[in-house]
Design a protein around this motif. Structure first.
Motif, PDB file in Angstrom:
ATOM      1  N   THR A   8       0.853  -1.198   0.000  1.00  0.00           N
ATOM      2  CA  THR A   8       0.000   0.000   0.000  1.00  0.00           C
ATOM      3  C   THR A   8       0.887   1.245   0.000  1.00  0.00           C
ATOM      4  N   LYS A  23      12.236   7.955   4.653  1.00  0.00           N
ATOM      5  CA  LYS A  23      12.389   6.569   5.114  1.00  0.00           C
ATOM      6  C   LYS A  23      13.747   6.400   5.785  1.00  0.00           C
ATOM      7  N   ARG A  25      14.886   3.489   7.231  1.00  0.00           N
ATOM      8  CA  ARG A  25      15.497   2.155   7.149  1.00  0.00           C
ATOM      9  C   ARG A  25      14.798   1.319   6.075  1.00  0.00           C
ATOM     10  N   ASN A  33       8.777   9.510   0.542  1.00  0.00           N
ATOM     11  CA  ASN A  33       7.724   8.731  -0.103  1.00  0.00           C
ATOM     12  C   ASN A  33       6.424   8.920   0.682  1.00  0.00           C
ATOM     13  N   LYS A  38       3.864  -3.674   3.228  1.00  0.00           N
ATOM     14  CA  LYS A  38       3.293  -4.955   2.800  1.00  0.00           C
ATOM     15  C   LYS A  38       1.907  -5.184   3.398  1.00  0.00           C
ATOM     16  N   MET A  83       6.079  -6.048  -7.793  1.00  0.00           N
ATOM     17  CA  MET A  83       5.521  -5.305  -6.657  1.00  0.00           C
ATOM     18  C   MET A  83       4.233  -4.642  -7.110  1.00  0.00           C
ATOM     19  N   ASP A 121      10.525   6.985 -10.375  1.00  0.00           N
ATOM     20  CA  ASP A 121       9.194   6.909 -10.995  1.00  0.00           C
ATOM     21  C   ASP A 121       8.245   7.979 -10.474  1.00  0.00           C
TER      22      ASP A 121
HETATM   23  N1  LIG Z   1       9.455   2.769  -6.908  1.00  0.00           N
HETATM   24  C1  LIG Z   1       8.587   3.126  -5.961  1.00  0.00           C
HETATM   25  N2  LIG Z   1       7.970   4.310  -6.041  1.00  0.00           N
HETATM   26  C2  LIG Z   1       7.113   4.682  -5.076  1.00  0.00           C
HETATM   27  N3  LIG Z   1       6.800   3.942  -3.988  1.00  0.00           N
HETATM   28  C3  LIG Z   1       7.389   2.763  -3.907  1.00  0.00           C
HETATM   29  C4  LIG Z   1       8.289   2.297  -4.859  1.00  0.00           C
HETATM   30  N4  LIG Z   1       8.701   1.081  -4.502  1.00  0.00           N
HETATM   31  C5  LIG Z   1       8.084   0.786  -3.338  1.00  0.00           C
HETATM   32  O1  LIG Z   1       8.184  -0.256  -2.659  1.00  0.00           O
HETATM   33  N5  LIG Z   1       7.288   1.806  -2.997  1.00  0.00           N
HETATM   34  C6  LIG Z   1       6.491   1.891  -1.782  1.00  0.00           C
HETATM   35  C7  LIG Z   1       5.459   0.848  -1.572  1.00  0.00           C
HETATM   36  C8  LIG Z   1       5.429   0.733  -0.090  1.00  0.00           C
HETATM   37  O2  LIG Z   1       4.589   1.764   0.437  1.00  0.00           O
HETATM   38  C9  LIG Z   1       6.846   1.037   0.351  1.00  0.00           C
HETATM   39  C10 LIG Z   1       7.686  -0.192   0.609  1.00  0.00           C
HETATM   40  O3  LIG Z   1       7.184  -0.867   1.699  1.00  0.00           O
HETATM   41  P1  LIG Z   1       8.177  -1.476   2.820  1.00  0.00           P
HETATM   42  O4  LIG Z   1       8.669  -0.377   3.669  1.00  0.00           O
HETATM   43  O5  LIG Z   1       9.175  -2.357   2.170  1.00  0.00           O
HETATM   44  O6  LIG Z   1       7.143  -2.346   3.584  1.00  0.00           O
HETATM   45  P2  LIG Z   1       7.034  -2.583   5.154  1.00  0.00           P
HETATM   46  O7  LIG Z   1       5.962  -3.613   5.319  1.00  0.00           O
HETATM   47  O8  LIG Z   1       6.833  -1.282   5.875  1.00  0.00           O
HETATM   48  O9  LIG Z   1       8.433  -3.160   5.452  1.00  0.00           O
HETATM   49  P3  LIG Z   1       9.181  -3.481   6.814  1.00  0.00           P
HETATM   50  O10 LIG Z   1      10.386  -2.582   6.800  1.00  0.00           O
HETATM   51  O11 LIG Z   1       8.244  -3.182   7.942  1.00  0.00           O
HETATM   52  O12 LIG Z   1       9.535  -4.935   6.679  1.00  0.00           O
HETATM   53  O13 LIG Z   1       7.412   1.809  -0.681  1.00  0.00           O
END
Ligand SMILES: Nc1ncnc2c1[nH]c(=O)n2[C@H]1C[C@H](O)[C@@H](COP(=O)(O)OP(=O)(O)OP(=O)(O)O)O1
Length: 166
Positions: A8, A23, A25, A33, A38, A83, A121
């Motif tokens: 999401t 972000k 970490r 962003n 997930k 994704m 993007d």
């Molecule tokens: N290329 C791109 N543009 C814009 N936004 C995103 C991307 N790639 C991406 O992954 N995203 C977004 C989609 C999600 O909102 C986040 C990524 O989620 P992530 O932090 O990996 O998920 P969590 O479940 O929070 O991870 P944990 O760190 O808690 O394991 O970025």
């Protein structure tokens, strides 16, 4: 393509501003962003959007106030993962954004967005979002900095897109 992962991404809006988070970490570290992550097996997509927004910014939204404005897909050269990112926006929310373990939130004027410190993007599809359009964007990356090819298609409605998608 063998593995689809569902994510999401939530954007809060007020007048000419949009809330982004830096972000701290993990995936997308050191980029601005929206808030998201997930979708867990025990929750709906909208429940995940509400939870991730709260965990990352302390902001609260009602599920019914989240508007699904876009569907994004990211694939990567030589990697069998897709994704699938469901993008939501709203200007109805509660709270004052606070720093969390994962993100440092900040309101940005929509004319002064930090694209040089965002996913490449974002600069391509943010204009659609800021104009209030619904859209589907597909981006194929080499590494995390180079977009090899992409498409962005405006939609009449996201419900129709998901209903008709094969
Ligand atoms: N290329 C791109 N543009 C814009 N936004 C995103 C991307 N790639 C991406 O992954 N995203 C977004 C989609 C999600 O909102 C986040 C990524 O989620 P992530 O932090 O990996 O998920 P969590 O479940 O929070 O991870 P944990 O760190 O808690 O394991 O970025």
């Amino acid at each position: 393509m063998s593995l689809t992962k569902l994510f999401t991404l939530v954007f809060l809006r007020k007048e000419d501003e949009i809330l982004l988070g830096f972000k701290k970490r993990g995936f997308g570290m050191n980029k601005w962003n929206g808030f998201g992550g997930k979708v867990e097996p025990n929750e709906t997509i909208v429940e995940a959007a509400v939870r991730e927004l709260s965990e990352e910014s302390t902001m609260s939204v009602k599920p019914s106030d989240l508007i699904n404005i876009a569907h994004l897909e990211f694939t990567f050269h030589d990697e069998p993962v897709l994704m699938d990112v469901r993008v939501f926006a709203t200007n109805t929310f509660e709270g004052t954004p606070k720093e969390t373990e994962e993100m440092t939130p900040k309101w940005f004027n929509i004319k002064e967005l930090p694209f040089s410190n965002m996913w490449p993007d974002d600069e391509l599809w943010f204009p659609y979002m800021l104009e209030g359009k619904k859209f589907v964007g597909k981006f194929h990356y080499k590494g995390f900095d180079t977009i090899l090819h992409h498409t962005i298609e405006e939609q009449e409605s996201m419900e129709a897109f998901y209903a008709n998608r094969k």
